[in-house]
Design a protein around this motif. Structure first.
Motif, PDB file in Angstrom:
ATOM      1  N   ILE A 113       0.822  -1.197   0.000  1.00 24.17           N
ATOM      2  CA  ILE A 113       0.000   0.000   0.000  1.00 24.17           C
ATOM      3  C   ILE A 113       0.862   1.256   0.000  1.00 24.17           C
ATOM      4  CG2 ILE A 113      -0.234   0.185   2.512  1.00 24.17           C
ATOM      5  CD1 ILE A 113      -3.397   0.514   1.048  1.00 24.17           C
ATOM      6  N   GLU A 114       2.048   1.170   0.640  1.00 22.90           N
ATOM      7  CA  GLU A 114       2.920   2.340   0.650  1.00 22.90           C
ATOM      8  C   GLU A 114       3.350   2.713  -0.767  1.00 22.90           C
ATOM      9  OE1 GLU A 114       3.151  -0.174   2.683  1.00 22.90           O
ATOM     10  OE2 GLU A 114       3.815   0.390   4.703  1.00 22.90           O
ATOM     11  N   ASP A 150       1.763   1.916  -3.520  1.00 19.15           N
ATOM     12  CA  ASP A 150       0.586   2.428  -4.228  1.00 19.15           C
ATOM     13  C   ASP A 150       0.386   3.905  -3.917  1.00 19.15           C
ATOM     14  OD1 ASP A 150       0.262  -0.088  -5.129  1.00 19.15           O
ATOM     15  OD2 ASP A 150      -1.429  -0.610  -3.823  1.00 19.15           O
ATOM     16  N   LEU A 151       0.593   4.236  -2.656  1.00 14.33           N
ATOM     17  CA  LEU A 151       0.412   5.629  -2.242  1.00 14.33           C
ATOM     18  C   LEU A 151       1.393   6.541  -2.959  1.00 14.33           C
ATOM     19  CD1 LEU A 151      -0.146   5.831   1.615  1.00 14.33           C
ATOM     20  CD2 LEU A 151      -1.469   6.949  -0.157  1.00 14.33           C
TER      21      LEU A 151
END
Lengths: 287, 160
Positions: free
Chosen positions: A2-3, A5-6
């Motif tokens: 998710i990091e 993706d962020l």
């Protein structure tokens, strides 16, 4: 992850950022406008800070009305820092049951950059300290009773206003008709700009629309007018605000209140009761 | 450094930062304009601080977090061109692969959490500096980040 993706999402949306050119121009425009307004306000603000400092600098002063002797103490405390709330009361003619018909709360922010004049309608229903509800202007008489004790009336109204607005009041002054007259004359007249002409019901004097400099008697005359104004007492309050602003400006221009010699000459007139904010032990007549 | 020099070199970076915070170019412009007007008017104070840029970033972040608290959600943006049409997703899995899904989830985070994420993953600042900008403890920054990531992860799981 998710990091990741962020990070990717942020990077993708960088293109959303608009060009800086128009924004830069808009910033300059608004800043320019605000700077001009600030300059105008600073004049008034400095004047008020000066008055507030002077008011608090004095010890309480309230000459006994029957034996007028305008004595003023030398400043005993350093100029105050931090925000200040100053209560200005304009009271009507002497006699039993004096009312505070003009109630002005002046807020001086800590940075002294500007001032806020808040006028409180005298007809506002309030709870009186002694119990019961009545109009705000009655609170003065309720405190002073049948006497002519300005300090007692002031204390009562101060308590009511502090409770009403929920801010502590640091200093204040009560202005009677004669005091207003003398103070106005002492500063060489006060400029007042009226949006519409006013004709006095008391003297039939005509105050034309526009800016004019009023002497003591004229100022008192204007401040008493209510009946022929469109919004009655509310318009009178507005005039009181205009007068107060003009008075403060004059005081600043002249430096009257800060001039020790001026004080010696009795510039602070009789009936000008000042609350130093230092406990307000009562009408301490000082030397 | 003069205000002009500062604006010349830093304005576009601040604007990009504001876009990441607000997720909307128009709100970002408003935010930067409000902040920079104050910066310009108080330039002497800004330049006296040891790191003007960090000082301004802090102003902007605080403004974003505090400014008209709660009113942004109710604000309606009026502009000439219509929003880009979003194709109706056939199902949740489809929308999950939509590249911008994570971007729209960001907008549901509390502002302070979003600001923390932007400072961490866009500006790549260390925790200590983020804490300074947000005016909180380093531990708060870490917990804020992990809470925000947990929220985003939950969204991801939900749609899968």
């Amino acid at each position: 992850m998710i990091e990741d993706d962020l990070r990717a999402a942020f990077a993708r949306h960088e293109t959303l950022a608009p060009p800086t050119g128009p924004l830069r121009a808009a910033i300059d425009r608004v800043a320019h406008r605000r700077r001009r307004r600030r300059l105008r306000l600073r004049l008034g603000g400095t004047a008020l800070a000066l008055v507030a400092a002077t008011l608090v600098g004095f010890t309480a002063l309230a000459p006994p009305p029957p034996a007028p002797s305008g004595q003023v103490a030398a400043p005993t405390s350093p100029a105050p820092t931090g925000a200040l709330n100053v209560l200005l009361l304009g009271v009507d003619a002497a006699g039993g049951g004096r009312r505070a018909d003009s109630v002005l709360l002046v807020h001086v922010p800590a940075d002294r950059s500007r001032l806020y004049l808040v006028s409180i309608p005298r007809d506002l229903p309030v709870s009186l300290p002694g119990g019961g509800r009545d109009k705000l202007n009655v609170s003065f008489a309720a405190g002073a009773g049948r006497t002519v004790d300005l300090a007692a009336g002031y204390r009562n109204t101060r308590q009511v206003v502090a409770q009403l607005v929920g801010v502590p009041i640091d200093a204040g002054a009560v202005l009677t008709y004669p005091a207003t007259r003398e103070l106005t004359d002492a500063v060489g007249g006060v400029p007042v700009c009226l949006p519409a002409a006013v004709r006095s019901v008391h003297t039939d004097r005509l105050f034309p629309a526009g800016c004019q400099r009023l002497g003591g008697a004229a100022a008192v005359d204007l401040l008493r007018q209510r009946y022929r104004l469109r919004d009655g007492a509310l318009d009178r309050d507005r005039n009181a605000g205009r007068y107060a602003a003009g008075l403060l400006r004059r005081i600043q221009e002249q430096g009257v209140l800060t001039d020790p010699a001026g004080r010696q000459q009795g510039v602070i007139p009789v009936g000008y009761m000042i609350d130093s904010g230092a406990g307000t032990a009562g009408p301490a007549t000082s030397t | 450094m003069t205000y002009e020099e500062f604006a010349d070199t830093r304005l576009s970076a601040l604007l990009r930062y504001a876009v990441m915070l607000t997720g909307d170019p128009h709100q970002a412009q408003d935010l930067v304009q409000d902040t920079m007007v104050r910066v310009q008017l108080n330039w002497r104070r800004v330049v006296r601080s040891e790191a003007p840029e960090r000082y301004v970033r802090r102003m902007l972040t605080n403004q974003y977090i505090d400014w008209r608290r709660g009113s942004w959600a109710r604000r309606v943006l009026l502009r000439g061109e219509p929003d880009e049409a979003v194709p109706a997703p056939s199902d949740h899995a489809q929308s999950a692969v939509d590249r911008d899904q994570i971007w729209s989830w960001l907008s549901r985070l509390p502002r302070r959490q979003r600001a923390t994420l932007v400072l961490r993953y866009y500006e790549d600042l260390p925790d200590a500096e983020i804490a300074e900008i947000l005016g909180c403890a380093v531990g708060t920054v870490r917990s804020s980040i992990s809470r925000a990531l947990a929220t985003l992860r939950a969204e991801t799981v939900e749609v899968h």
